[in-house]
Scaffold this active site. Sequence first.
Site, PDB file in Angstrom:
ATOM      1  N   ILE A  36      -6.854   8.962   0.684  1.00  0.00           N
ATOM      2  CA  ILE A  36      -7.996   9.054   1.608  1.00  0.00           C
ATOM      3  C   ILE A  36      -7.721   8.369   2.945  1.00  0.00           C
ATOM      4  O   ILE A  36      -8.461   8.572   3.902  1.00  0.00           O
ATOM      5  CB  ILE A  36      -9.302   8.513   0.990  1.00  0.00           C
ATOM      6  CG1 ILE A  36      -9.167   7.035   0.638  1.00  0.00           C
ATOM      7  CG2 ILE A  36      -9.720   9.345  -0.207  1.00  0.00           C
ATOM      8  CD1 ILE A  36     -10.484   6.370   0.293  1.00  0.00           C
ATOM      9  N   GLY A  98       0.099  -5.183  -0.893  1.00  0.00           N
ATOM     10  CA  GLY A  98      -0.765  -4.118  -0.407  1.00  0.00           C
ATOM     11  C   GLY A  98      -1.438  -3.295  -1.485  1.00  0.00           C
ATOM     12  O   GLY A  98      -2.114  -2.317  -1.167  1.00  0.00           O
ATOM     13  N   GLN A  99      -1.285  -3.656  -2.758  1.00  0.00           N
ATOM     14  CA  GLN A  99      -1.970  -2.907  -3.811  1.00  0.00           C
ATOM     15  C   GLN A  99      -3.459  -3.225  -3.747  1.00  0.00           C
ATOM     16  O   GLN A  99      -3.854  -4.385  -3.789  1.00  0.00           O
ATOM     17  CB  GLN A  99      -1.409  -3.244  -5.191  1.00  0.00           C
ATOM     18  CG  GLN A  99      -1.996  -2.388  -6.296  1.00  0.00           C
ATOM     19  CD  GLN A  99      -1.402  -2.674  -7.670  1.00  0.00           C
ATOM     20  OE1 GLN A  99      -0.691  -3.651  -7.879  1.00  0.00           O
ATOM     21  NE2 GLN A  99      -1.712  -1.813  -8.616  1.00  0.00           N
ATOM     22  N   HIS A 105       0.245   3.428  -9.510  1.00  0.00           N
ATOM     23  CA  HIS A 105       0.282   4.662  -8.727  1.00  0.00           C
ATOM     24  C   HIS A 105       1.470   4.667  -7.785  1.00  0.00           C
ATOM     25  O   HIS A 105       1.894   3.628  -7.294  1.00  0.00           O
ATOM     26  CB  HIS A 105      -1.019   4.886  -7.953  1.00  0.00           C
ATOM     27  CG  HIS A 105      -1.393   3.789  -7.004  1.00  0.00           C
ATOM     28  ND1 HIS A 105      -1.908   2.571  -7.430  1.00  0.00           N
ATOM     29  CD2 HIS A 105      -1.345   3.724  -5.649  1.00  0.00           C
ATOM     30  CE1 HIS A 105      -2.176   1.822  -6.366  1.00  0.00           C
ATOM     31  NE2 HIS A 105      -1.830   2.496  -5.278  1.00  0.00           N
TER      32      HIS A 105
END
Length: 119
Positions: A36, A98-99, A105
């Site tokens: 997104i 940054g997760q 994923h």
Amino acid sequence: MAGEPQADCLFCKIVSGDVPATLVRETDTTVAFQDINPQAPTHILVIPRVHYADAGSLAAAEPQIAADVLREAAEVAAQEKADATGYRIVFNTGAGAGQTVFHAHAHVLGGRGLNWPPG
């Protein structure tokens, strides 16, 4: 419990269909959808249907599904034609890396120059 859907996990809700996403591929073990907040012209997330917090815990518990995520990342890159110019597969592990969603994923990034280091 690891592997089981988590009620508070955004990606588990995408897997179940409770949260919409722009799906690009699905298999028995994985789901791939548009990010997104894309960071490149091609930016697809490939997730396992089972819940593990990160790629390392997924690989330790279910190595075949971890391999499925990698295989699907390559399939997504080919489907999106990112394989022609090169692409990157990124697994962020931990908030410091940054997760932001703690469901394993892979980010498939392509469609622009991706020289390393980034910046």
